[in-house]
Write a protein that holds these residues in place. Structure first.
Motif, PDB file in Angstrom:
ATOM      1  N   THR A  97      44.930  39.776  21.722  1.00 36.24           N
ATOM      2  CA  THR A  97      44.043  40.657  20.757  1.00 36.24           C
ATOM      3  C   THR A  97      42.572  39.925  20.945  1.00 36.24           C
ATOM      4  O   THR A  97      42.328  38.801  21.430  1.00 36.24           O
ATOM      5  N   LYS A 100      40.990  38.552  16.083  1.00 30.99           N
ATOM      6  CA  LYS A 100      42.098  39.027  15.015  1.00 30.99           C
ATOM      7  C   LYS A 100      42.428  37.561  14.186  1.00 30.99           C
ATOM      8  O   LYS A 100      42.609  37.546  13.043  1.00 30.99           O
ATOM      9  N   TRP A 234      34.989  42.418  17.354  1.00 30.69           N
ATOM     10  CA  TRP A 234      35.664  42.872  18.591  1.00 30.69           C
ATOM     11  C   TRP A 234      37.004  43.185  18.448  1.00 30.69           C
ATOM     12  O   TRP A 234      37.718  43.542  19.329  1.00 30.69           O
ATOM     13  N   GLN A 235      37.550  43.533  17.246  1.00 28.28           N
ATOM     14  CA  GLN A 235      38.896  43.781  17.057  1.00 28.28           C
ATOM     15  C   GLN A 235      39.452  45.038  17.888  1.00 28.28           C
ATOM     16  O   GLN A 235      40.485  45.335  18.287  1.00 28.28           O
ATOM     17  N   HIS A 236      38.471  45.882  18.154  1.00 29.17           N
ATOM     18  CA  HIS A 236      38.821  47.261  18.684  1.00 29.17           C
ATOM     19  C   HIS A 236      38.840  47.003  20.168  1.00 29.17           C
ATOM     20  O   HIS A 236      39.247  47.867  20.583  1.00 29.17           O
ATOM     21  N   ILE A 238      40.279  46.303  23.637  1.00 28.27           N
ATOM     22  CA  ILE A 238      41.610  46.486  24.126  1.00 28.27           C
ATOM     23  C   ILE A 238      41.911  46.001  25.626  1.00 28.27           C
ATOM     24  O   ILE A 238      41.170  46.485  26.356  1.00 28.27           O
TER      25      ILE A 238
END
Length: 245
Positions: A97, A100, A234-236, A238
């Protein structure tokens, strides 16, 4: 205030607390010590990184600011995946991740045991300053999990299309390499020019990083700073390993 440091023919000047200006890093010796003092305010740190300068010092020392020559850079497209590491990536035993668990990542980087290292340069003031930069959208982390447990990661600063890697940790074999591979893949897909690894290490060279003269690095930095920065969380982001890359 008089300078108290001298390196070769370069007098190491103190920084003013009233200005975020830095000396020209091109004038520093190859070792790279450029200035001392000042503070770790967000404005000063961002001003430093925009000039290819970073803080590095031990508890009890003044804040020391560096821009070594040469510099170690990883161009995302040059990341090396050896056969043994490819098997690790194919296994799917790690998940990744972004942004996070920044506070846990920097804490682990500060406290994890490193062979031959008696103390950490990630002192409490550094931890607080980079955590603040994370809250402001400049600093980012990569987290690596095995069976749901945080086992590795890294953190650094993004400006323009450059990422300045600060530290990484690994509690199990290969975890930090997975973090670095994930970062390299995602940044490469987003048009990043390079990841700054600061100083030469055999570990980073083995992953594809290369030595670059400071003047070349500073020229490239000036160009990449003209490009938009990925501010905010930047949690989005992937990442999934694609075999063969």
């Amino acid at each position: 205030m008089a300078s108290v440091f001298e390196e070769d023919d370069y007098l190491i000047p103190p920084l003013s607390k009233d200005s975020t200006a830095f000396p020209d890093p091109r004038l520093a010796s190859d070792e790279g010590l450029l200035a001392y003092g000042g503070d770790l305010s967000s404005d000063r740190l961002i001003a430093a990184y925009k000039k290819g300068i970073f803080p590095w010092y031990s508890q009890g020392d003044p804040i020391l600011w560096w821009s070594p020559n040469p510099r170690l850079l990883l161009y995302p497209e040059n990341f090396k995946v050896r056969k043994s590491f490819r098997r690790v990536l194919r296994s799917g035993k790690f998940t990744v991740t972004f942004d996070k668990r920044f506070s846990e990542v920097i804490k682990q980087c500060a406290t994890v045991y490193r062979e031959g290292q008696e103390s950490t340069w990630i002192v409490s003031e550094i931890e607080e300053a980079y955590s603040r930069l994370h809250e402001e959208g400049f600093a980012h982390s990569v987290e690596v999990y095995k069976e749901g447990k945080l086992v590795g990661g890294l953190y650094g600063i993004a400006l323009g299309k450059a990422f300045f890697g600060e530290s990484m940790f690994s509690l199990v074999p290969d975890a930090s390499k997975v973090a670095f591979k994930a970062l390299s893949d995602v940044l490469g897909s987003r048009g990043y020019d390079f990841i700054d690894c600061q100083m030469k290490t055999d570990h980073m060279m083995g992953l594809g990083a290369e030595v670059v003269e400071r003047d070349i690095f500073l020229d490239a930095l000036e160009e990449t700073l003209k490009k938009p920065t990925d501010f905010g969380s930047w949690q989005h982001f992937i990442w999934e390993y694609k075999d063969g890359k």
